[in-house]
Motif scaffolding. Structure first.
Motif, PDB file in Angstrom:
ATOM      1  N   VAL A  60       0.843  -1.208   0.000  1.00 40.58           N
ATOM      2  CA  VAL A  60       0.000   0.000   0.000  1.00 40.58           C
ATOM      3  C   VAL A  60       0.874   1.252   0.000  1.00 40.58           C
ATOM      4  CG1 VAL A  60      -1.681   1.334   1.335  1.00 40.58           C
ATOM      5  CG2 VAL A  60      -1.936  -1.145   1.145  1.00 40.58           C
ATOM      6  N   LEU A  61       1.938   1.222   0.803  1.00 38.35           N
ATOM      7  CA  LEU A  61       2.850   2.363   0.872  1.00 38.35           C
ATOM      8  C   LEU A  61       3.512   2.623  -0.472  1.00 38.35           C
ATOM      9  CD1 LEU A  61       4.476   4.492   2.470  1.00 38.35           C
ATOM     10  CD2 LEU A  61       6.086   2.668   3.067  1.00 38.35           C
ATOM     11  N   GLU A  62       3.940   1.551  -1.129  1.00 37.73           N
ATOM     12  CA  GLU A  62       4.620   1.684  -2.415  1.00 37.73           C
ATOM     13  C   GLU A  62       3.698   2.245  -3.489  1.00 37.73           C
ATOM     14  OE1 GLU A  62       6.992  -1.177  -5.641  1.00 37.73           O
ATOM     15  OE2 GLU A  62       6.480  -1.932  -3.636  1.00 37.73           O
ATOM     16  N   LYS A  63       2.417   1.862  -3.436  1.00 39.11           N
ATOM     17  CA  LYS A  63       1.482   2.267  -4.479  1.00 39.11           C
ATOM     18  C   LYS A  63       0.791   3.599  -4.191  1.00 39.11           C
ATOM     19  CE  LYS A  63       0.409  -2.432  -6.016  1.00 39.11           C
ATOM     20  NZ  LYS A  63      -0.629  -3.483  -6.156  1.00 39.11           N
ATOM     21  N   SER A  64       0.797   4.034  -2.917  1.00 42.40           N
ATOM     22  CA  SER A  64       0.076   5.269  -2.597  1.00 42.40           C
ATOM     23  C   SER A  64       0.926   6.205  -1.737  1.00 42.40           C
ATOM     24  CB  SER A  64      -1.258   4.953  -1.917  1.00 42.40           C
ATOM     25  OG  SER A  64      -1.068   4.142  -0.760  1.00 42.40           O
ATOM     26  N   SER A  65       0.678   6.214  -0.443  1.00 44.47           N
ATOM     27  CA  SER A  65       1.367   7.158   0.441  1.00 44.47           C
ATOM     28  C   SER A  65       1.441   6.605   1.853  1.00 44.47           C
ATOM     29  CB  SER A  65       0.628   8.505   0.467  1.00 44.47           C
ATOM     30  OG  SER A  65      -0.667   8.343   1.048  1.00 44.47           O
ATOM     31  N   ALA A  66       2.289   7.231   2.678  1.00 43.10           N
ATOM     32  CA  ALA A  66       2.411   6.829   4.081  1.00 43.10           C
ATOM     33  C   ALA A  66       1.102   7.071   4.823  1.00 43.10           C
ATOM     34  CB  ALA A  66       3.549   7.598   4.750  1.00 43.10           C
ATOM     35  N   ARG A  67       0.398   8.122   4.440  1.00 41.96           N
ATOM     36  CA  ARG A  67      -0.874   8.435   5.098  1.00 41.96           C
ATOM     37  C   ARG A  67      -1.900   7.345   4.832  1.00 41.96           C
ATOM     38  NH1 ARG A  67      -5.491  11.825   3.796  1.00 41.96           N
ATOM     39  NH2 ARG A  67      -6.343  12.784   5.677  1.00 41.96           N
ATOM     40  N   ASN A  68      -1.987   6.912   3.572  1.00 43.31           N
ATOM     41  CA  ASN A  68      -2.932   5.852   3.231  1.00 43.31           C
ATOM     42  C   ASN A  68      -2.515   4.537   3.883  1.00 43.31           C
ATOM     43  OD1 ASN A  68      -5.158   4.639   1.902  1.00 43.31           O
ATOM     44  ND2 ASN A  68      -3.827   3.949   0.247  1.00 43.31           N
ATOM     45  N   ARG A  69      -1.218   4.299   3.940  1.00 42.39           N
ATOM     46  CA  ARG A  69      -0.724   3.088   4.603  1.00 42.39           C
ATOM     47  C   ARG A  69      -1.107   3.082   6.071  1.00 42.39           C
ATOM     48  NH1 ARG A  69       2.494   1.736   9.152  1.00 42.39           N
ATOM     49  NH2 ARG A  69       3.654  -0.167   8.737  1.00 42.39           N
ATOM     50  N   ASN A  70      -0.950   4.217   6.751  1.00 39.44           N
ATOM     51  CA  ASN A  70      -1.305   4.307   8.166  1.00 39.44           C
ATOM     52  C   ASN A  70      -2.805   4.154   8.379  1.00 39.44           C
ATOM     53  OD1 ASN A  70       1.358   4.700   8.924  1.00 39.44           O
ATOM     54  ND2 ASN A  70       1.202   6.920   9.007  1.00 39.44           N
ATOM     55  N   ASN A  71      -3.609   4.736   7.494  1.00 40.25           N
ATOM     56  CA  ASN A  71      -5.060   4.596   7.598  1.00 40.25           C
ATOM     57  C   ASN A  71      -5.490   3.144   7.373  1.00 40.25           C
ATOM     58  OD1 ASN A  71      -5.402   7.319   8.116  1.00 40.25           O
ATOM     59  ND2 ASN A  71      -5.786   7.848   5.987  1.00 40.25           N
ATOM     60  N   THR A  72      -4.804   2.472   6.445  1.00 40.85           N
ATOM     61  CA  THR A  72      -5.087   1.054   6.201  1.00 40.85           C
ATOM     62  C   THR A  72      -4.733   0.235   7.433  1.00 40.85           C
ATOM     63  OG1 THR A  72      -4.643   1.310   3.831  1.00 40.85           O
ATOM     64  CG2 THR A  72      -4.551  -0.928   4.732  1.00 40.85           C
ATOM     65  N   ARG A  73      -3.593   0.536   8.033  1.00 35.01           N
ATOM     66  CA  ARG A  73      -3.184  -0.148   9.267  1.00 35.01           C
ATOM     67  C   ARG A  73      -4.227   0.036  10.363  1.00 35.01           C
ATOM     68  NH1 ARG A  73      -1.555   1.713  13.950  1.00 35.01           N
ATOM     69  NH2 ARG A  73      -0.253   0.425  15.329  1.00 35.01           N
ATOM     70  N   THR A  74      -4.751   1.258  10.510  1.00 42.64           N
ATOM     71  CA  THR A  74      -5.759   1.543  11.532  1.00 42.64           C
ATOM     72  C   THR A  74      -7.026   0.721  11.301  1.00 42.64           C
ATOM     73  OG1 THR A  74      -4.928   3.803  11.847  1.00 42.64           O
ATOM     74  CG2 THR A  74      -7.189   3.353  12.554  1.00 42.64           C
ATOM     75  N   ASP A  75      -7.486   0.657  10.053  1.00 40.54           N
ATOM     76  CA  ASP A  75      -8.714  -0.082   9.754  1.00 40.54           C
ATOM     77  C   ASP A  75      -8.524  -1.584   9.937  1.00 40.54           C
ATOM     78  OD1 ASP A  75     -10.098   2.203   9.281  1.00 40.54           O
ATOM     79  OD2 ASP A  75     -10.030   2.090   7.098  1.00 40.54           O
ATOM     80  N   LEU A  76      -7.385  -2.112   9.501  1.00 38.53           N
ATOM     81  CA  LEU A  76      -7.114  -3.538   9.708  1.00 38.53           C
ATOM     82  C   LEU A  76      -7.013  -3.850  11.200  1.00 38.53           C
ATOM     83  CD1 LEU A  76      -4.487  -4.321   6.903  1.00 38.53           C
ATOM     84  CD2 LEU A  76      -6.899  -4.948   6.949  1.00 38.53           C
ATOM     85  N   GLY A  77      -6.371  -2.957  11.948  1.00 34.17           N
ATOM     86  CA  GLY A  77      -6.269  -3.153  13.391  1.00 34.17           C
ATOM     87  C   GLY A  77      -7.623  -3.145  14.067  1.00 34.17           C
ATOM     88  N   SER A  78      -8.519  -2.280  13.583  1.00 35.05           N
ATOM     89  CA  SER A  78      -9.865  -2.213  14.132  1.00 35.05           C
ATOM     90  C   SER A  78     -10.626  -3.503  13.858  1.00 35.05           C
ATOM     91  CB  SER A  78     -10.610  -1.017  13.526  1.00 35.05           C
ATOM     92  OG  SER A  78     -11.913  -0.916  14.038  1.00 35.05           O
ATOM     93  N   LEU A  79     -10.466  -4.046  12.656  1.00 40.50           N
ATOM     94  CA  LEU A  79     -11.125  -5.302  12.308  1.00 40.50           C
ATOM     95  C   LEU A  79     -10.592  -6.449  13.165  1.00 40.50           C
ATOM     96  CD1 LEU A  79     -12.804  -6.637   9.570  1.00 40.50           C
ATOM     97  CD2 LEU A  79     -10.576  -7.730   9.489  1.00 40.50           C
ATOM     98  N   PHE A  80      -9.273  -6.531  13.305  1.00 39.65           N
ATOM     99  CA  PHE A  80      -8.679  -7.615  14.082  1.00 39.65           C
ATOM    100  C   PHE A  80      -8.990  -7.482  15.570  1.00 39.65           C
ATOM    101  CE2 PHE A  80      -6.815  -8.783  10.240  1.00 39.65           C
ATOM    102  CZ  PHE A  80      -6.100  -9.961  10.367  1.00 39.65           C
ATOM    103  N   GLN A  81      -9.260  -6.256  16.033  1.00 38.71           N
ATOM    104  CA  GLN A  81      -9.644  -6.089  17.432  1.00 38.71           C
ATOM    105  C   GLN A  81     -11.005  -6.711  17.690  1.00 38.71           C
ATOM    106  OE1 GLN A  81      -7.487  -4.811  19.722  1.00 38.71           O
ATOM    107  NE2 GLN A  81      -8.973  -5.673  21.153  1.00 38.71           N
ATOM    108  N   VAL A  82     -11.905  -6.610  16.718  1.00 34.76           N
ATOM    109  CA  VAL A  82     -13.211  -7.269  16.832  1.00 34.76           C
ATOM    110  C   VAL A  82     -13.017  -8.781  16.938  1.00 34.76           C
ATOM    111  CG1 VAL A  82     -15.400  -7.757  15.674  1.00 34.76           C
ATOM    112  CG2 VAL A  82     -14.455  -5.443  15.626  1.00 34.76           C
ATOM    113  N   LEU A  83     -12.113  -9.310  16.128  1.00 36.77           N
ATOM    114  CA  LEU A  83     -11.850 -10.752  16.152  1.00 36.77           C
ATOM    115  C   LEU A  83     -11.243 -11.182  17.481  1.00 36.77           C
ATOM    116  CD1 LEU A  83     -10.402 -11.288  12.553  1.00 36.77           C
ATOM    117  CD2 LEU A  83     -12.761 -11.538  13.341  1.00 36.77           C
TER     118      LEU A  83
END
Length: 453
Positions: free
Chosen positions: A217-240
């Protein structure tokens, strides 16, 4: 070391405590230290005396077995990698201690039988030798440990598939996120899911899997998008994790990258006046839309949410759904009241702003409504004035907050000006407002030429 710890679970079911003669123990202690258990930085003997908060804090940390082995080169004891063996999936002190005690005893026994972390050990022969020398009379069984291990194996066999686990988590998040937030969240999760074999169990997703995807994600877009993706994945895994589908949300341990925030530039006074004049002649609906951003300091998405019934012309109030609270009430200044159309004959349930007029019927999602006005602004304003990506409708909010703050500062101190401004902009704390003002360079010094002559 990790490759032969698979044998520990076989050993621990049959070996727990063996009597050692003093001579043998002395020889062995010259090669390695006795394995010990790290329990989150607290003493287990005092566990019952700890508060619930202290116990929870200790359990939030990794527990493990640790030991040292003598280095052949330096001749000194060297700390070996920690042995966790999945213990941190257990949620209670009793379960972790029972599991780690067994692992510690099994590790000690293997070390005593000749296990050397610096060499390629013949693990099958080592384990066979260990089992051949076990005296049945010395085997101490631990029913609680066996129960935990059985449960662990059964849980592994019955783990949810990735597809089912993600669908479950998305269903849970849909009930707590707003429509817009959920769509953005779901989009990122679907993109990640598309890179996986969803027929595999959910525990097949490792920290390495996550890091490789985030790097992509970082390579294809930006550090900001990478961090936002990390936050959303972390939120999903927290539910699990919260629903005991996975033992641990390891995404919390992945790093957050420094990213350069995107900033909408403020408009110069001349450019702002020219834009208003151009919109008055070419798109008065978009002009009024922007004036809600300028004079009421709303975000464009908040303007898109406004319904006719949210505007109380008589009491000069606007009721809106903001991102940080259910309903927010703001005054409508006279400068904006004077520009409002007659709303008395409009359907109060219709949106105030629609593509073809005020208060008309318009069936569209929140995201589509925002996109409609964003594209309209680009076509009517940005293309006409040849403005870059740094300018948008949000820039008007920065522009008029800066204008208002500097006007207040002509007669008031910084604190007085910020206190008044905080009521107008709707910032929840003074700290948040001060950070915002710094970001948009609202506070500038007086001319300092005399100081450097």
């Amino acid at each position: 070391m990790s490759k032969y710890f698979l044998f520990l679970q076989t050993v621990h079911d049959t070996v727990h405590v063996l009597a050692l003669n003093s001579l043998k123990k002395k020889v062995m202690q010259e090669k390695f230290s006795t394995p010990k258990i790290f329990t989150g930085g607290v003493s287990i003997e005092n566990w019952k005396k700890l508060s619930k908060t202290q116990q929870k804090d200790a359990l939030s940390k990794d527990w493990y077995v640790y030991y040292s082995f003598r280095d052949n080169t330096s001749g000194k004891l060297k700390r070996m990698p920690n042995v966790k063996g999945g213990v941190n999936r257990f949620k209670t002190m009793e379960e972790r201690m029972s599991y780690l005690t067994t692992m510690k005893n099994a590790l000690l026994y293997l070390l005593e039988k000749g296990l050397n972390p610096y060499e390629d050990n013949d693990l099958n022969n080592l384990l066979a030798s260990a089992n051949d020398n076990i005296e049945p009379t010395k085997i101490i069984t631990n029913s609680k440990t066996k129960k935990i291990q059985k449960s662990k194996i059964e849980d592994t066999d019955n783990l949810m598939k990735i597809s089912d686990a993600f669908d479950f988590a998305l269903k849970m998040k849909k009930n707590v996120l707003s429509e817009t937030s959920y769509k953005n969240f779901e989009l990122r999760i679907r993109k990640f899911k598309a890179t996986l074999d969803t027929s595999k169990p959910v525990n097949s997703i490792t920290k390495k899997t996550i890091n490789e995807y985030l790097n992509d994600v970082l390579e294809k877009s930006s550090a900001r998008n990478r961090n936002n993706t990390r936050t959303d994945l972390g939120s999903l895994f927290q539910v699990l994790e919260d629903n005991d589908i996975i033992p641990e949300n390891f995404i919390r341990k992945t790093s957050v990258l420094n990213s350069k925030p995107e900033r909408n530039k403020t408009y110069t006074p001349d450019l702002q006046e020219n834009i208003f004049h151009h919109l008055k002649q070419n798109d008065p609906i978009l002009l009024l839309f922007i004036k809600f951003v300028c004079y009421n300091f709303l975000r464009p998405i908040e303007v898109c949410r406004l319904k006719v019934k949210d505007i109380d012309v008589k009491d000069k109030k606007v009721y809106l759904k903001a991102k940080n609270k259910a309903v927010k009430i703001k005054i409508i200044p006279d400068i904006l009241i004077d520009d409002l159309p007659d709303l008395s004959n409009l359907n109060p349930e219709n949106l105030l702003f629609t593509p073809n007029g005020y208060g008309l019927e318009w069936i569209a999602t929140e995201n589509n409504r925002r996109d409609n006005f964003s594209k309209r602004f680009k076509e009517v304003v940005k293309d006409h004035f040849n403005l870059g990506i740094d300018y948008g409708m949000y820039s008007f909010r920065h522009t008029f907050i800066t204008k208002l703050y500097r006007k207040l500062r002509e007669e008031k101190s910084q604190f007085e000006a910020k206190s008044i401004l905080m009521l107008i902009t709707g910032h929840s704390t003074m700290t948040a407002l001060e950070q915002y003002l710094r970001d948009i360079d609202a506070e500038l010094p007086d001319d300092y030429s005399d100081l450097i002559k």
